[in-house]
Design an enzyme around this catalytic site. Structure first.
Site, mmCIF file in Angstrom:
data_model
loop_
_atom_site.group_PDB
_atom_site.id
_atom_site.type_symbol
_atom_site.label_atom_id
_atom_site.label_comp_id
_atom_site.label_asym_id
_atom_site.label_seq_id
_atom_site.Cartn_x
_atom_site.Cartn_y
_atom_site.Cartn_z
ATOM 1 N N LYS A 185 0.904 -1.141 -0.017
ATOM 2 C CA LYS A 185 0.062 0.132 -0.190
ATOM 3 C C LYS A 185 0.944 1.240 -0.008
ATOM 4 C CE LYS A 185 -0.775 0.918 4.936
ATOM 5 N NZ LYS A 185 -0.218 2.188 5.041
ATOM 6 N N LYS A 219 -2.093 -10.746 10.849
ATOM 7 C CA LYS A 219 -1.971 -10.652 12.390
ATOM 8 C C LYS A 219 -2.942 -11.838 12.760
ATOM 9 C CE LYS A 219 -0.565 -5.768 13.118
ATOM 10 N NZ LYS A 219 0.632 -6.322 13.721
ATOM 11 N N HIS A 277 -6.673 -0.647 6.307
ATOM 12 C CA HIS A 277 -6.626 -1.534 7.302
ATOM 13 C C HIS A 277 -7.925 -1.612 8.128
ATOM 14 C CE1 HIS A 277 -2.514 -1.571 7.123
ATOM 15 N NE2 HIS A 277 -2.071 -0.640 7.699
ATOM 16 N N LYS A 375 -2.275 9.662 15.228
ATOM 17 C CA LYS A 375 -0.779 9.778 15.572
ATOM 18 C C LYS A 375 -0.734 10.556 16.908
ATOM 19 C CE LYS A 375 0.814 7.784 11.814
ATOM 20 N NZ LYS A 375 1.425 6.428 11.823
#
Length: 523
Positions: A185, A219, A277, A375
């Protein structure tokens, strides 16, 4: 090759490089399949992604006996390196970042199959040399004409590399051979560019040979969503709008963007995380049960969900964006984005993004899905929280349940992988008082085996031709179709709202939920 049988021993006459890891335990079912004869070519092999993730993952697979005996790793870059120099670089990367124990015998066998080709992406002679190198490893190491090409490079270079793969014949497999292209990506920066990128790649290799890497899908906890939902009768009856009030999907990071301006400025949190995601996590959470776990069936259900997903309106009230300012985090003073190296003082790149989605299916009608990422937030965490409607509490008066919140099932993707259930329990004592308690499942405590890294699983799936955990062409385009109106709306709305580093985003994000009487979870 099936994963439940014993690992085959080398046939008579195999070269010393054809080997089987004797330490691989047949009881280990997490990564049971072994790739067939093949090689992996990594473009951009000198970058951080390759050094910190890809090369260690290849070694970890070798250490677990999951790569074929003659597996060959080929690096392609502009550096003036020999095969031996590149092998030394791989060695240092593995030493520093591999998940599994470093074993010299494993390394020596892997190193026998390491090759390097020098060149730039527009260098026809270099790609011709790469073709000769792969033909040689087919002959010398028995890779069988099966080659994967990992494009760990900026998206702007994709068309050039694809054109060279086509021109040199590298993208065309022979009979009973395969060629696969792996793309990192971002998959475009909007719907139009995503379609153009897909057209470029599909002109060189067919869609079933394109693997778009979203490392979050590798994951263990993400894959466990399917097990949690479809292997347990406990949850299926309540996994719908009759019982679920809303769903929150969060990916928060406590780090800033110092040194990443070249990649992040102009991209922003929504393009970087929500488009891939978080929308993939939504699809796994909201999809219907597939007929089987065959890749085509799994992808079909995800496409159905994304096709039914809509932005809640109006966007002024159902979305929020922000940009972190200076503050205190982790006991130290940190600067805001506009003071980070490489960012201009008038940058409008958002570092926090939140959106509200609706899934127009019978199962989810009326249930909002809140997605947020940012963030410099309070802590690093990725989780999916399914929050249930309140019980009527008819036998209880208000004082008995005043400390009771809503039941919730929280799937923790990282860093402490596991599942938490929040429900009400009586407080010990003579009076009837109900308070929230947690029941917790942790991967680290329940299983003695450590989970494989995401790239470890995904690289193996590429070599096996197993596309279940890779977004298909249609998924990428549907994700951009969902997100593009938000990006257009924000582009016309001025600057992002500031929020102090170490907090949980701008006030508008809190207000986004409070309008409906809800609150964001504090992970």
């Amino acid at each position: 090759m099936g994963g439940t049988g014993a690992v085959p021993r080398p046939r008579t006459g195999t070269t010393p490089a054809q080997w089987v890891n004797p330490l691989r335990d047949e009881r280990d079912k997490r990564l049971p399949r072994i790739a067939g004869p093949c090689s992996l070519v990594i473009f951009g092999v000198t970058g951080d992604l390759a050094r910190k993730k890809l090369l260690p993952a290849v070694y970890d697979l070798a250490n677990r006996g999951l790569l074929p005996p003659g597996f060959t790793l080929v690096g392609f870059a502009r550096r003036d390196w020999t095969d031996e120099h590149f092998a030394a670089v791989v060695h240092d990367s593995v030493r520093d970042h591999a998940r599994t124990e470093f074993r010299e015998v494993v390394w020596e066998r892997l190193a026998e199959g390491i090759r390097f080709v020098q060149g730039s992406f527009d260098d026809e002679a270099a790609f011709d040399e790469l073709a000769k190198t792969l033909a040689a490893v087919d002959e010398q190491r028995g890779t069988g004409g099966n080659h994967g090409f990992y494009l760990a490079i900026p998206p702007a270079a994709f068309p050039t590399v694809c054109e060279q793969l086509s021109r040199s014949g590298l993208a065309r497999p022979g009979e009973d051979q395969w060629r696969r292209v792996v793309i990192e990506k971002p998959f475009g920066h909007d719907l139009e560019s995503a379609k153009e990128l897909n057209d470029v790649v599909n002109a060189v290799v067919p869609e079933d040979s394109v693997f778009r890497i979203d490392h979050y899908l590798g994951k263990e906890t993400v894959q466990n969503i399917l097990a949690l939902r479809f292997a347990n009768q406990l949850f299926d009856p309540i996994w719908n709008s009759h019982y679920v009030d809303h769903v929150q999907i969060t990916m928060a990071e406590d780090i800033g963007l110092g040194g990443r301006a070249g990649y992040y400025d102009g991209i922003g949190a929504a393009r970087d995380v929500i488009q891939n995601h978080l929308l993939q996590l939504l699809a796994f959470t909201a999809m219907e049960e597939p007929v089987s776990f065959e890749p085509s069936e799994l992808q079909a259900e995800k496409i159905k969900v994304l096709s039914a997903t809509r932005l809640a309106q109006p966007l002024d009230e159902t979305t929020a964006r922000g940009q972190y300012s200076g503050g205190w985090q982790g006991g130290r003073k940190v600067v805001g984005l506009l003071d980070e190296e490489g960012f201009s003082k008038d940058s409008t790149t958002e570092t926090f993004a939140a959106i509200t989605l609706e899934v127009d299916t019978r199962r989810w009608a009326g249930v909002p899905f809140y997605l947020r990422t940012g963030k410099r937030l309070g802590r690093r965490v990725t989780e999916i929280a399914v929050v249930f409607k309140r019980a009527p509490h008819l036998p209880f008066d208000q004082t008995m349940t005043e400390e009771l919140g809503q039941n919730a099932l929280v799937i923790r993707v990282q860093p402490d992988e596991g599942v938490t259930m929040r429900f009400g329990s009586k407080v010990p004592g003579s009076s009837m008082e109900v308070r929230d308690v947690n029941m917790d499942f942790s991967y680290g405590q329940a299983f003695t085996e450590s989970s494989p890294e995401a790239y470890e699983r995904l690289i193996l799936d590429v070599l096996l031709g197993e596309p279940s955990l890779f977004p298909a062409n249609a998924e990428v385009e549907l994700s951009w179709k969902i997100l593009d109106p938000v990006l257009d709306h924000w582009a016309a709305s001025g600057r992002p709202e500031p929020y102090e580093a170490g907090t949980w985003g701008p006030p508008s994000a809190q207000e986004m939920l409070r309008r409906s009487g809800r609150e964001w979870r504090r992970p």
